[in-house]
Design a protein around this motif. Structure first.
Motif, PDB file in Angstrom:
ATOM      1  N   VAL A  62       0.826  -1.216   0.000  1.00 31.59           N
ATOM      2  CA  VAL A  62       0.000   0.000   0.000  1.00 31.59           C
ATOM      3  C   VAL A  62       0.858   1.263   0.000  1.00 31.59           C
ATOM      4  O   VAL A  62       0.324   2.367  -0.119  1.00 31.59           O
ATOM      5  CB  VAL A  62      -1.013   0.045   1.177  1.00 31.59           C
ATOM      6  CG1 VAL A  62      -1.953  -1.146   1.129  1.00 31.59           C
ATOM      7  CG2 VAL A  62      -0.331   0.171   2.514  1.00 31.59           C
ATOM      8  N   LEU A  63       2.176   1.095   0.115  1.00 32.07           N
ATOM      9  CA  LEU A  63       3.063   2.260   0.083  1.00 32.07           C
ATOM     10  C   LEU A  63       3.272   2.714  -1.356  1.00 32.07           C
ATOM     11  O   LEU A  63       3.378   1.882  -2.263  1.00 32.07           O
ATOM     12  CB  LEU A  63       4.422   1.912   0.701  1.00 32.07           C
ATOM     13  CG  LEU A  63       4.421   1.518   2.173  1.00 32.07           C
ATOM     14  CD1 LEU A  63       5.825   1.103   2.602  1.00 32.07           C
ATOM     15  CD2 LEU A  63       3.913   2.652   3.029  1.00 32.07           C
ATOM     16  N   PRO A  64       3.364   4.011  -1.586  1.00 31.19           N
ATOM     17  CA  PRO A  64       3.657   4.484  -2.945  1.00 31.19           C
ATOM     18  C   PRO A  64       5.095   4.120  -3.321  1.00 31.19           C
ATOM     19  O   PRO A  64       5.945   3.913  -2.444  1.00 31.19           O
ATOM     20  CB  PRO A  64       3.476   6.001  -2.837  1.00 31.19           C
ATOM     21  CG  PRO A  64       3.622   6.321  -1.394  1.00 31.19           C
ATOM     22  CD  PRO A  64       3.199   5.101  -0.634  1.00 31.19           C
ATOM     23  N   ARG A 102       5.993  15.251   7.640  1.00 28.38           N
ATOM     24  CA  ARG A 102       4.866  14.944   8.530  1.00 28.38           C
ATOM     25  C   ARG A 102       3.600  14.663   7.711  1.00 28.38           C
ATOM     26  O   ARG A 102       2.813  13.780   8.063  1.00 28.38           O
ATOM     27  CB  ARG A 102       4.616  16.087   9.508  1.00 28.38           C
ATOM     28  CG  ARG A 102       5.707  16.205  10.542  1.00 28.38           C
ATOM     29  CD  ARG A 102       5.372  17.181  11.657  1.00 28.38           C
ATOM     30  NE  ARG A 102       6.545  17.512  12.422  1.00 28.38           N
ATOM     31  CZ  ARG A 102       7.203  16.699  13.238  1.00 28.38           C
ATOM     32  NH1 ARG A 102       6.779  15.473  13.380  1.00 28.38           N
ATOM     33  NH2 ARG A 102       8.272  17.094  13.892  1.00 28.38           N
ATOM     34  N   GLU A 103       3.424  15.411   6.631  1.00 28.72           N
ATOM     35  CA  GLU A 103       2.255  15.188   5.768  1.00 28.72           C
ATOM     36  C   GLU A 103       2.302  13.817   5.109  1.00 28.72           C
ATOM     37  O   GLU A 103       1.300  13.104   5.087  1.00 28.72           O
ATOM     38  CB  GLU A 103       2.185  16.269   4.687  1.00 28.72           C
ATOM     39  CG  GLU A 103       1.659  17.587   5.165  1.00 28.72           C
ATOM     40  CD  GLU A 103       1.588  18.614   4.038  1.00 28.72           C
ATOM     41  OE1 GLU A 103       1.376  18.227   2.871  1.00 28.72           O
ATOM     42  OE2 GLU A 103       1.742  19.816   4.347  1.00 28.72           O
ATOM     43  N   LEU A 158       0.782   7.949   4.854  1.00 26.06           N
ATOM     44  CA  LEU A 158       1.209   6.554   4.923  1.00 26.06           C
ATOM     45  C   LEU A 158       0.533   5.827   6.078  1.00 26.06           C
ATOM     46  O   LEU A 158       0.110   4.673   5.933  1.00 26.06           O
ATOM     47  CB  LEU A 158       2.729   6.471   5.055  1.00 26.06           C
ATOM     48  CG  LEU A 158       3.512   7.057   3.878  1.00 26.06           C
ATOM     49  CD1 LEU A 158       4.997   7.085   4.187  1.00 26.06           C
ATOM     50  CD2 LEU A 158       3.224   6.303   2.592  1.00 26.06           C
ATOM     51  N   ARG A 159       0.402   6.513   7.202  1.00 23.72           N
ATOM     52  CA  ARG A 159      -0.287   5.907   8.347  1.00 23.72           C
ATOM     53  C   ARG A 159      -1.763   5.652   8.013  1.00 23.72           C
ATOM     54  O   ARG A 159      -2.328   4.641   8.417  1.00 23.72           O
ATOM     55  CB  ARG A 159      -0.163   6.795   9.577  1.00 23.72           C
ATOM     56  CG  ARG A 159       1.203   6.716  10.212  1.00 23.72           C
ATOM     57  CD  ARG A 159       1.262   7.526  11.490  1.00 23.72           C
ATOM     58  NE  ARG A 159       2.526   7.309  12.153  1.00 23.72           N
ATOM     59  CZ  ARG A 159       3.273   8.264  12.684  1.00 23.72           C
ATOM     60  NH1 ARG A 159       2.864   9.521  12.636  1.00 23.72           N
ATOM     61  NH2 ARG A 159       4.406   7.971  13.270  1.00 23.72           N
ATOM     62  N   LEU A 160      -2.361   6.573   7.296  1.00 20.70           N
ATOM     63  CA  LEU A 160      -3.755   6.389   6.883  1.00 20.70           C
ATOM     64  C   LEU A 160      -3.887   5.159   5.994  1.00 20.70           C
ATOM     65  O   LEU A 160      -4.820   4.359   6.151  1.00 20.70           O
ATOM     66  CB  LEU A 160      -4.264   7.643   6.172  1.00 20.70           C
ATOM     67  CG  LEU A 160      -5.707   7.621   5.709  1.00 20.70           C
ATOM     68  CD1 LEU A 160      -6.658   7.477   6.894  1.00 20.70           C
ATOM     69  CD2 LEU A 160      -6.027   8.887   4.935  1.00 20.70           C
TER      70      LEU A 160
END
Length: 148
Positions: free
Chosen positions: A27-29, A99-100, A105-107
């Motif tokens: 799911v990571l870009p 941070r953004e 990524l956490r989402l």
């Protein structure tokens, strides 16, 4: 004390956790491999630090850490600032852009887990979290709760 067969089964189950980690990595870009995520997460969790400290924290070779740090710096996600106690050293700091991207990524990770574990009840999930924390503590690898 548990039976040796239980420890063998636990070892087998822990080995299979790689499948969960692979799904999470998917799911990571492309611009953010898992090593990059580890760098961002560590700096966010533990605060500004030197690259040597980050390398120790991640338990990887300094050259590997350096590649991931460079990747983050090039994208503006972390910055290298002068260490006020030693002008020859640099401190790594998460930028607002970092941070953004970390929030995004956490989402993604949270959404994946929510989807895969949607049929788990809250008690089961809480029990798993507690047992995972206990397992990590037994190995001296406890992950403190994220500050703030």
């Amino acid at each position: 004390m548990a039976e040796p067969s239980q420890y063998a089964e636990l070892a087998r189950q822990l080995g299979a956790v790689g499948a969960v980690k692979r799904d999470m990595a998917r799911v990571l870009p492309a611009s953010c491999p898992t090593g990059t995520l580890a760098v961002l997460t560590s700096i966010d969790r533990y605060g500004d630090m030197r690259i040597g400290g980050l390398s120790e924290l991640l338990a990887v070779d300094m050259s590997v850490t350096s590649r991931h740090v460079t990747h983050c710096v090039e994208r503006g996600w972390i910055e290298r600032i002068c260490d006020p106690t030693d002008k020859r050293s640099r401190i790594l700091r998460l930028t607002p852009a970092g941070r953004e991207v970390l929030a995004e990524l956490r989402l993604r990770m949270t959404s994946l887990l929510a989807d895969r574990l949607r049929d788990w009840d809250e008690d089961d999930l809480s029990r798993l979290i507690g047992l995972m924390n206990r397992l990590l503590e037994s190995f001296g690898a406890a992950v403190p709760a994220r500050p703030g």
